[in-house]
Motif scaffolding. Structure first.
Motif, PDB file in Angstrom:
ATOM      1  N   GLU A  93       0.827  -1.222   0.000  1.00 56.92           N
ATOM      2  CA  GLU A  93       0.000   0.000   0.000  1.00 56.92           C
ATOM      3  C   GLU A  93       0.852   1.258   0.000  1.00 56.92           C
ATOM      4  O   GLU A  93       0.548   2.235  -0.679  1.00 56.92           O
ATOM      5  CB  GLU A  93      -0.900   0.019   1.240  1.00 56.92           C
ATOM      6  CG  GLU A  93      -2.224  -0.657   1.024  1.00 56.92           C
ATOM      7  CD  GLU A  93      -3.064  -0.665   2.288  1.00 56.92           C
ATOM      8  OE1 GLU A  93      -3.089   0.356   2.990  1.00 56.92           O
ATOM      9  OE2 GLU A  93      -3.686  -1.710   2.552  1.00 56.92           O
ATOM     10  N   ARG A  94       1.927   1.241   0.764  1.00 60.10           N
ATOM     11  CA  ARG A  94       2.778   2.422   0.830  1.00 60.10           C
ATOM     12  C   ARG A  94       3.457   2.677  -0.526  1.00 60.10           C
ATOM     13  O   ARG A  94       3.560   3.822  -0.968  1.00 60.10           O
ATOM     14  CB  ARG A  94       3.819   2.235   1.938  1.00 60.10           C
ATOM     15  CG  ARG A  94       4.645   3.468   2.038  1.00 60.10           C
ATOM     16  CD  ARG A  94       5.592   3.505   3.165  1.00 60.10           C
ATOM     17  NE  ARG A  94       6.395   4.720   3.001  1.00 60.10           N
ATOM     18  CZ  ARG A  94       7.269   5.123   3.854  1.00 60.10           C
ATOM     19  NH1 ARG A  94       7.474   4.447   4.953  1.00 60.10           N
ATOM     20  NH2 ARG A  94       7.950   6.211   3.634  1.00 60.10           N
ATOM     21  N   ASP A  95       3.909   1.608  -1.176  1.00 60.99           N
ATOM     22  CA  ASP A  95       4.512   1.762  -2.508  1.00 60.99           C
ATOM     23  C   ASP A  95       3.512   2.425  -3.461  1.00 60.99           C
ATOM     24  O   ASP A  95       3.835   3.365  -4.188  1.00 60.99           O
ATOM     25  CB  ASP A  95       4.898   0.398  -3.103  1.00 60.99           C
ATOM     26  CG  ASP A  95       5.919  -0.369  -2.286  1.00 60.99           C
ATOM     27  OD1 ASP A  95       6.706   0.272  -1.558  1.00 60.99           O
ATOM     28  OD2 ASP A  95       5.927  -1.616  -2.374  1.00 60.99           O
ATOM     29  N   MET A  96       2.269   1.909  -3.420  1.00 61.26           N
ATOM     30  CA  MET A  96       1.258   2.420  -4.341  1.00 61.26           C
ATOM     31  C   MET A  96       0.948   3.882  -4.030  1.00 61.26           C
ATOM     32  O   MET A  96       0.786   4.700  -4.949  1.00 61.26           O
ATOM     33  CB  MET A  96      -0.024   1.561  -4.264  1.00 61.26           C
ATOM     34  CG  MET A  96       0.166   0.120  -4.715  1.00 61.26           C
ATOM     35  SD  MET A  96       0.751  -0.059  -6.416  1.00 61.26           S
ATOM     36  CE  MET A  96      -0.781  -0.018  -7.336  1.00 61.26           C
ATOM     37  N   ARG A  97       0.891   4.215  -2.751  1.00 57.87           N
ATOM     38  CA  ARG A  97       0.635   5.613  -2.353  1.00 57.87           C
ATOM     39  C   ARG A  97       1.780   6.511  -2.814  1.00 57.87           C
ATOM     40  O   ARG A  97       1.569   7.598  -3.324  1.00 57.87           O
ATOM     41  CB  ARG A  97       0.482   5.700  -0.833  1.00 57.87           C
ATOM     42  CG  ARG A  97      -0.942   5.654  -0.344  1.00 57.87           C
ATOM     43  CD  ARG A  97      -1.110   6.300   1.030  1.00 57.87           C
ATOM     44  NE  ARG A  97      -0.068   5.981   1.977  1.00 57.87           N
ATOM     45  CZ  ARG A  97      -0.051   4.915   2.762  1.00 57.87           C
ATOM     46  NH1 ARG A  97      -1.044   4.056   2.717  1.00 57.87           N
ATOM     47  NH2 ARG A  97       0.938   4.696   3.607  1.00 57.87           N
ATOM     48  N   ASP A  98       3.013   6.035  -2.624  1.00 56.97           N
ATOM     49  CA  ASP A  98       4.171   6.835  -3.040  1.00 56.97           C
ATOM     50  C   ASP A  98       4.161   7.036  -4.570  1.00 56.97           C
ATOM     51  O   ASP A  98       4.457   8.129  -5.059  1.00 56.97           O
ATOM     52  CB  ASP A  98       5.476   6.148  -2.615  1.00 56.97           C
ATOM     53  CG  ASP A  98       5.710   6.247  -1.104  1.00 56.97           C
ATOM     54  OD1 ASP A  98       4.982   7.019  -0.444  1.00 56.97           O
ATOM     55  OD2 ASP A  98       6.605   5.549  -0.606  1.00 56.97           O
ATOM     56  N   LEU A  99       3.798   5.988  -5.293  1.00 55.56           N
ATOM     57  CA  LEU A  99       3.780   6.097  -6.762  1.00 55.56           C
ATOM     58  C   LEU A  99       2.696   7.058  -7.245  1.00 55.56           C
ATOM     59  O   LEU A  99       2.837   7.693  -8.293  1.00 55.56           O
ATOM     60  CB  LEU A  99       3.616   4.710  -7.395  1.00 55.56           C
ATOM     61  CG  LEU A  99       4.842   3.795  -7.240  1.00 55.56           C
ATOM     62  CD1 LEU A  99       4.508   2.350  -7.616  1.00 55.56           C
ATOM     63  CD2 LEU A  99       6.020   4.295  -8.085  1.00 55.56           C
ATOM     64  N   GLU A 100       1.625   7.175  -6.453  1.00 58.30           N
ATOM     65  CA  GLU A 100       0.548   8.138  -6.806  1.00 58.30           C
ATOM     66  C   GLU A 100       1.081   9.561  -6.919  1.00 58.30           C
ATOM     67  O   GLU A 100       0.542  10.380  -7.656  1.00 58.30           O
ATOM     68  CB  GLU A 100      -0.546   8.124  -5.725  1.00 58.30           C
ATOM     69  CG  GLU A 100      -1.632   7.115  -5.945  1.00 58.30           C
ATOM     70  CD  GLU A 100      -2.625   7.106  -4.782  1.00 58.30           C
ATOM     71  OE1 GLU A 100      -2.802   8.164  -4.136  1.00 58.30           O
ATOM     72  OE2 GLU A 100      -3.202   6.040  -4.525  1.00 58.30           O
ATOM     73  N   THR A 101       2.129   9.867  -6.173  1.00 59.08           N
ATOM     74  CA  THR A 101       2.646  11.243  -6.165  1.00 59.08           C
ATOM     75  C   THR A 101       3.343  11.602  -7.483  1.00 59.08           C
ATOM     76  O   THR A 101       3.688  12.757  -7.704  1.00 59.08           O
ATOM     77  CB  THR A 101       3.643  11.470  -5.002  1.00 59.08           C
ATOM     78  OG1 THR A 101       4.806  10.671  -5.224  1.00 59.08           O
ATOM     79  CG2 THR A 101       3.036  11.117  -3.665  1.00 59.08           C
ATOM     80  N   LEU A 102       3.554  10.606  -8.338  1.00 61.11           N
ATOM     81  CA  LEU A 102       4.227  10.885  -9.624  1.00 61.11           C
ATOM     82  C   LEU A 102       3.271  11.425 -10.685  1.00 61.11           C
ATOM     83  O   LEU A 102       3.713  11.826 -11.769  1.00 61.11           O
ATOM     84  CB  LEU A 102       4.900   9.604 -10.160  1.00 61.11           C
ATOM     85  CG  LEU A 102       5.987   8.980  -9.274  1.00 61.11           C
ATOM     86  CD1 LEU A 102       6.519   7.716  -9.935  1.00 61.11           C
ATOM     87  CD2 LEU A 102       7.118   9.965  -9.027  1.00 61.11           C
ATOM     88  N   ASP A 103       1.981  11.427 -10.378  1.00 61.61           N
ATOM     89  CA  ASP A 103       0.970  11.847 -11.361  1.00 61.61           C
ATOM     90  C   ASP A 103       1.223  13.277 -11.851  1.00 61.61           C
ATOM     91  O   ASP A 103       1.183  14.223 -11.067  1.00 61.61           O
ATOM     92  CB  ASP A 103      -0.412  11.750 -10.688  1.00 61.61           C
ATOM     93  CG  ASP A 103      -1.553  12.007 -11.657  1.00 61.61           C
ATOM     94  OD1 ASP A 103      -1.289  12.359 -12.821  1.00 61.61           O
ATOM     95  OD2 ASP A 103      -2.717  11.848 -11.233  1.00 61.61           O
ATOM     96  N   LEU A 104       1.475  13.413 -13.146  1.00 66.09           N
ATOM     97  CA  LEU A 104       1.741  14.737 -13.729  1.00 66.09           C
ATOM     98  C   LEU A 104       0.467  15.421 -14.205  1.00 66.09           C
ATOM     99  O   LEU A 104       0.508  16.576 -14.641  1.00 66.09           O
ATOM    100  CB  LEU A 104       2.704  14.606 -14.911  1.00 66.09           C
ATOM    101  CG  LEU A 104       4.126  14.149 -14.577  1.00 66.09           C
ATOM    102  CD1 LEU A 104       4.922  13.935 -15.857  1.00 66.09           C
ATOM    103  CD2 LEU A 104       4.824  15.153 -13.675  1.00 66.09           C
TER     104      LEU A 104
END
Ligand SMILES: NC(=O)c1ccc[n+]([C@@H]2O[C@H](COP(=O)([O-])OP(=O)(O)OC[C@H]3O[C@@H](n4cnc5c(N)ncnc54)[C@H](OP(=O)(O)O)[C@@H]3O)[C@@H](O)[C@H]2O)c1
Length: 118
Positions: A93-104
């Motif tokens: 879950e944390r990985d997925m949350r962190d990856l969400e921050t890459l949304d341009l």
């Protein structure tokens, strides 16, 4: 099935919600997010180190884990193998949350009405 430009930098939530509502499978082109430098992001590299996989595998697993079908291309045979090896690890879950921050943002995606690619 609808193939759209999609990567952790372009998660295309609106298109995916439409697909889900209408029973359309989402297929991702440019899933490694090359022009958006996805694989160079420190978040992606950190997650890759944690799972002992490559940054490319993180980007592809991110898609597969959400029911998206990514189509990566490579001229490098060792990458063909790694890019298909996505089922020996799982993003948490944390990985997925962190990856969400890459949304341009949606505006960064190429507009399929004016830009044709295949
Ligand atoms: N329907 C459409 O409108 C549309 C549009 C664009 C593309 N496509 C299709 O989608 C597929 C992929 O498109 P794409 O080439 O634009 O995007 P991509 O698969 O995201 O990126 C390919 C690039 O990433 C590199 N790469 C591959 N695996 C890697 C890894 N594990 N780590 C680091 N770099 C890696 C490749 O270099 P190396 O060769 O050196 O490995 C190549 O430069 C193709 O089959 C293409 O035909 C469809």
């Amino acid at each position: 099935m609808n193939q759209i430009q999609l990567s952790p930098a372009l998660p295309r939530q609106t298109s995916r919600a439409y697909h889900a509502e209408h029973g359309i499978l989402t297929e991702a082109w440019r899933p490694l997010g090359g022009p958006e430098n996805v694989l160079d992001q420190i978040i992606v590299k950190t997650i890759a180190e944690k799972h002992e996989v490559s940054a490319g595998q993180v980007a592809l697993r991110w898609a597969v884990q959400q029911g998206i079908v990514p189509i990566p291309s490579s001229s490098n045979p060792s990458r063909w193998k790694a890019n298909a090896d996505l089922f020996s690890f799982e993003l948490d879950e944390r990985d997925m949350r962190d990856l969400e921050t890459l949304d341009l943002g949606e505006a960064t995606a190429w507009d399929a009405r004016t830009h044709e690619e295949w």
